[in-house]
Scaffold this motif. Sequence first.
Motif, PDB file in Angstrom:
ATOM      1  N   VAL A 281       0.840  -1.201   0.000  1.00 50.71           N
ATOM      2  CA  VAL A 281       0.000   0.000   0.000  1.00 50.71           C
ATOM      3  C   VAL A 281       0.877   1.254   0.000  1.00 50.71           C
ATOM      4  O   VAL A 281       0.610   2.225  -0.730  1.00 50.71           O
ATOM      5  N   LYS A 282       1.920   1.239   0.789  1.00 54.67           N
ATOM      6  CA  LYS A 282       2.848   2.377   0.831  1.00 54.67           C
ATOM      7  C   LYS A 282       3.465   2.631  -0.543  1.00 54.67           C
ATOM      8  O   LYS A 282       3.585   3.786  -0.985  1.00 54.67           O
ATOM      9  N   ALA A 283       3.844   1.556  -1.236  1.00 50.87           N
ATOM     10  CA  ALA A 283       4.446   1.694  -2.556  1.00 50.87           C
ATOM     11  C   ALA A 283       3.438   2.275  -3.558  1.00 50.87           C
ATOM     12  O   ALA A 283       3.799   3.099  -4.411  1.00 50.87           O
ATOM     13  N   LEU A 284       2.192   1.863  -3.470  1.00 53.59           N
ATOM     14  CA  LEU A 284       1.167   2.391  -4.361  1.00 53.59           C
ATOM     15  C   LEU A 284       0.950   3.885  -4.129  1.00 53.59           C
ATOM     16  O   LEU A 284       0.832   4.672  -5.076  1.00 53.59           O
ATOM     17  N   GLU A 285       0.911   4.282  -2.878  1.00 50.85           N
ATOM     18  CA  GLU A 285       0.739   5.699  -2.557  1.00 50.85           C
ATOM     19  C   GLU A 285       1.925   6.513  -3.074  1.00 50.85           C
ATOM     20  O   GLU A 285       1.750   7.609  -3.619  1.00 50.85           O
ATOM     21  N   TYR A 286       3.117   5.979  -2.933  1.00 53.55           N
ATOM     22  CA  TYR A 286       4.316   6.650  -3.420  1.00 53.55           C
ATOM     23  C   TYR A 286       4.280   6.746  -4.952  1.00 53.55           C
ATOM     24  O   TYR A 286       4.598   7.800  -5.533  1.00 53.55           O
ATOM     25  N   ALA A 287       3.878   5.656  -5.610  1.00 55.90           N
ATOM     26  CA  ALA A 287       3.832   5.634  -7.073  1.00 55.90           C
ATOM     27  C   ALA A 287       2.861   6.674  -7.617  1.00 55.90           C
ATOM     28  O   ALA A 287       3.110   7.294  -8.667  1.00 55.90           O
ATOM     29  N   LYS A 289       2.249   9.530  -6.420  1.00 57.41           N
ATOM     30  CA  LYS A 289       2.917  10.831  -6.361  1.00 57.41           C
ATOM     31  C   LYS A 289       3.931  10.975  -7.495  1.00 57.41           C
ATOM     32  O   LYS A 289       4.138  12.069  -8.021  1.00 57.41           O
ATOM     33  N   VAL A 290       4.569   9.869  -7.871  1.00 60.50           N
ATOM     34  CA  VAL A 290       5.581   9.906  -8.933  1.00 60.50           C
ATOM     35  C   VAL A 290       4.934   9.963 -10.310  1.00 60.50           C
ATOM     36  O   VAL A 290       5.285  10.800 -11.156  1.00 60.50           O
ATOM     37  N   PHE A 291       3.986   9.068 -10.571  1.00 62.32           N
ATOM     38  CA  PHE A 291       3.372   8.978 -11.891  1.00 62.32           C
ATOM     39  C   PHE A 291       2.205   9.941 -12.066  1.00 62.32           C
ATOM     40  O   PHE A 291       1.879  10.322 -13.185  1.00 62.32           O
ATOM     41  N   GLY A 292       1.557  10.302 -10.966  1.00 58.76           N
ATOM     42  CA  GLY A 292       0.431  11.212 -11.028  1.00 58.76           C
ATOM     43  C   GLY A 292      -0.900  10.535 -10.790  1.00 58.76           C
ATOM     44  O   GLY A 292      -1.042   9.310 -10.900  1.00 58.76           O
ATOM     45  N   HIS A 293      -1.888  11.349 -10.455  1.00 62.36           N
ATOM     46  CA  HIS A 293      -3.253  10.897 -10.191  1.00 62.36           C
ATOM     47  C   HIS A 293      -3.796  10.134 -11.399  1.00 62.36           C
ATOM     48  O   HIS A 293      -3.746  10.604 -12.531  1.00 62.36           O
ATOM     49  N   GLY A 294      -4.299   8.910 -11.160  1.00 62.70           N
ATOM     50  CA  GLY A 294      -4.895   8.115 -12.226  1.00 62.70           C
ATOM     51  C   GLY A 294      -3.900   7.416 -13.118  1.00 62.70           C
ATOM     52  O   GLY A 294      -4.279   6.843 -14.144  1.00 62.70           O
ATOM     53  N   ARG A 295      -2.620   7.412 -12.749  1.00 58.45           N
ATOM     54  CA  ARG A 295      -1.589   6.788 -13.572  1.00 58.45           C
ATOM     55  C   ARG A 295      -0.984   5.552 -12.909  1.00 58.45           C
ATOM     56  O   ARG A 295       0.045   5.053 -13.352  1.00 58.45           O
ATOM     57  N   VAL A 296      -1.620   5.065 -11.857  1.00 56.15           N
ATOM     58  CA  VAL A 296      -1.157   3.869 -11.148  1.00 56.15           C
ATOM     59  C   VAL A 296      -2.354   2.949 -10.958  1.00 56.15           C
ATOM     60  O   VAL A 296      -3.446   3.407 -10.618  1.00 56.15           O
ATOM     61  N   ARG A 297      -2.144   1.650 -11.186  1.00 54.11           N
ATOM     62  CA  ARG A 297      -3.229   0.672 -11.045  1.00 54.11           C
ATOM     63  C   ARG A 297      -2.841  -0.400 -10.047  1.00 54.11           C
ATOM     64  O   ARG A 297      -1.682  -0.783  -9.934  1.00 54.11           O
ATOM     65  N   SER A 298      -3.851  -0.914  -9.339  1.00 52.42           N
ATOM     66  CA  SER A 298      -3.659  -2.093  -8.497  1.00 52.42           C
ATOM     67  C   SER A 298      -4.912  -2.946  -8.556  1.00 52.42           C
ATOM     68  O   SER A 298      -6.025  -2.439  -8.353  1.00 52.42           O
ATOM     69  N   GLU A 315     -12.119   2.064  -2.676  1.00 51.37           N
ATOM     70  CA  GLU A 315     -12.340   3.436  -2.221  1.00 51.37           C
ATOM     71  C   GLU A 315     -11.059   4.040  -1.658  1.00 51.37           C
ATOM     72  O   GLU A 315     -10.726   5.204  -1.950  1.00 51.37           O
ATOM     73  N   TYR A 316     -10.324   3.266  -0.866  1.00 54.17           N
ATOM     74  CA  TYR A 316      -9.097   3.804  -0.279  1.00 54.17           C
ATOM     75  C   TYR A 316      -8.068   4.107  -1.375  1.00 54.17           C
ATOM     76  O   TYR A 316      -7.456   5.185  -1.383  1.00 54.17           O
ATOM     77  N   LEU A 317      -7.864   3.171  -2.281  1.00 55.59           N
ATOM     78  CA  LEU A 317      -6.881   3.376  -3.340  1.00 55.59           C
ATOM     79  C   LEU A 317      -7.237   4.598  -4.184  1.00 55.59           C
ATOM     80  O   LEU A 317      -6.366   5.420  -4.502  1.00 55.59           O
ATOM     81  N   VAL A 322      -4.930   6.190  -6.905  1.00 56.35           N
ATOM     82  CA  VAL A 322      -4.624   4.892  -7.510  1.00 56.35           C
ATOM     83  C   VAL A 322      -5.900   4.300  -8.102  1.00 56.35           C
ATOM     84  O   VAL A 322      -6.935   4.230  -7.422  1.00 56.35           O
ATOM     85  N   VAL A 323      -5.839   3.845  -9.352  1.00 57.59           N
ATOM     86  CA  VAL A 323      -6.981   3.206  -9.992  1.00 57.59           C
ATOM     87  C   VAL A 323      -7.052   1.763  -9.509  1.00 57.59           C
ATOM     88  O   VAL A 323      -6.303   0.895  -9.959  1.00 57.59           O
ATOM     89  N   GLY A 324      -7.933   1.511  -8.566  1.00 60.18           N
ATOM     90  CA  GLY A 324      -8.145   0.150  -8.096  1.00 60.18           C
ATOM     91  C   GLY A 324      -9.078  -0.578  -9.048  1.00 60.18           C
ATOM     92  O   GLY A 324     -10.079  -0.020  -9.507  1.00 60.18           O
ATOM     93  N   THR A 325      -8.751  -1.806  -9.379  1.00 58.55           N
ATOM     94  CA  THR A 325      -9.600  -2.619 -10.243  1.00 58.55           C
ATOM     95  C   THR A 325      -9.969  -3.909  -9.516  1.00 58.55           C
ATOM     96  O   THR A 325      -9.289  -4.324  -8.579  1.00 58.55           O
ATOM     97  N   ALA A 326     -11.056  -4.512  -9.959  1.00 53.04           N
ATOM     98  CA  ALA A 326     -11.515  -5.763  -9.347  1.00 53.04           C
ATOM     99  C   ALA A 326     -11.925  -6.708 -10.467  1.00 53.04           C
ATOM    100  O   ALA A 326     -12.985  -6.535 -11.074  1.00 53.04           O
ATOM    101  N   THR A 327     -11.088  -7.670 -10.764  1.00 52.19           N
ATOM    102  CA  THR A 327     -11.348  -8.589 -11.866  1.00 52.19           C
ATOM    103  C   THR A 327     -12.124  -9.819 -11.395  1.00 52.19           C
ATOM    104  O   THR A 327     -12.087 -10.190 -10.219  1.00 52.19           O
TER     105      THR A 327
END
Length: 404
Positions: A281-287, A289-298, A315-317, A322-327
């Motif tokens: 989760v920490k890495a996703l939050e950091y990413a 900030k680096v890539f920008g809003h809506g540019r990281v997926r989990s 909701e948290y992501l 972070v664009v959270g997806t649910a497959t």
Amino acid sequence: MTTVGELKDQLWRELALKAELGINGVAISGEALELIQPGVKAQEQVHCLFEMDFEIHTTELPSHFQLPHGLTVPFRWNPKSTYRIDLIGERTVLIHGNEVLADVEFQPRPKFYGAKTSDGIEMSNIGAHYAQRHLFIVYSNECSYKEKGEDCLFCNINYTRDVYGAERPFWKNAKQIGETAAQAYRFGEIDHLTVSGGIIPERRELDYYLDVAESIQRHTGLDDFNGTATVAAPLDLRNIDRFKESGYRTTAMNIEIWDKGIYNAICPGKARGSGGWEHWVKALEYAAKVFGHGRVRSNIVAGIEPKKSTVAGLEYLASKGVVGTATVWCPNPGSELEGHRSPEPGWYLDLAHKQVAIWKKNGFSYQQIYDCHASSDSLQHDIWRIEDELLPVFAETKRLVAAE
């Protein structure tokens, strides 16, 4: 004359059918296979990461097909399904019991599939053409968690490698990937690509992804090749900056399960070998900030944990950019959860509607959702395209209504 409102009603029914086919799979007759000729005329399946069919097979099968109003359905072969594709004359039709539900069309084989790399490898063995103009490149069908017996319980990546490994090179080098991406772009068949694979040691992964980005840029001539780097959450978060600097527009780090207790049980390798849930989760939050809003997926594999937990994770992501997806969870053959059952189709449709609402509430654009996915044929993508009238069939319907 069909109105836009009537068209939407038809599409919602079509989406419900797509959900049924995603959960229960579909059979196909030998006559239909002979007509569509997967691997010759129709696009064939490529077992680049997972076997997503209900059973392993030696017969060439199609990758996906379209329903009448343009929704794309991944082909999940289930010889026991009550849904089947058969022929009526020269028409390929979807049948349930004795009822003909719809005519279906299969995706033509991509042009770049017939090309070869400079060292003689068929490009279909380097990158798979996914729905909505995506190229999915898997550098290697292996996961190091196997060595410790810590594969994710829902995953069959190593099993797929053992069964279908002879079909393609074990390891794709950067030059092969660059050449394949360039050919797919040259033929005008893709707008986005994803590089992915199993978990490998962090330093090896970083160096490899940097080499691949450089090769893609060199062969395509594109500094921004609209690529997603799908990686494990690095223990050294500074490596995330290096992925961005190398040219990837987006990144993906799939947490898989949101509930911590279930995560530890279902994903033992990630829980013990990649810093654990908190670090992921920490890495996703950091990413973000680096890539920008809506540019990281989990991604979360939906259906293993309670829906309430999955929604909380989405909701948290999203609140962190972070664009959270649910497959849809497919209890794949060869996985530890083979033989289990996914939730009902309605369960997934409800979750997909909630997911789209979360995306929109948190300010993601459809282009961002498109860019950070490996494919755009999910129920969530379809819901967005129906709600916002983005499918090509809407433009045609509006044209006909205006001409009336």
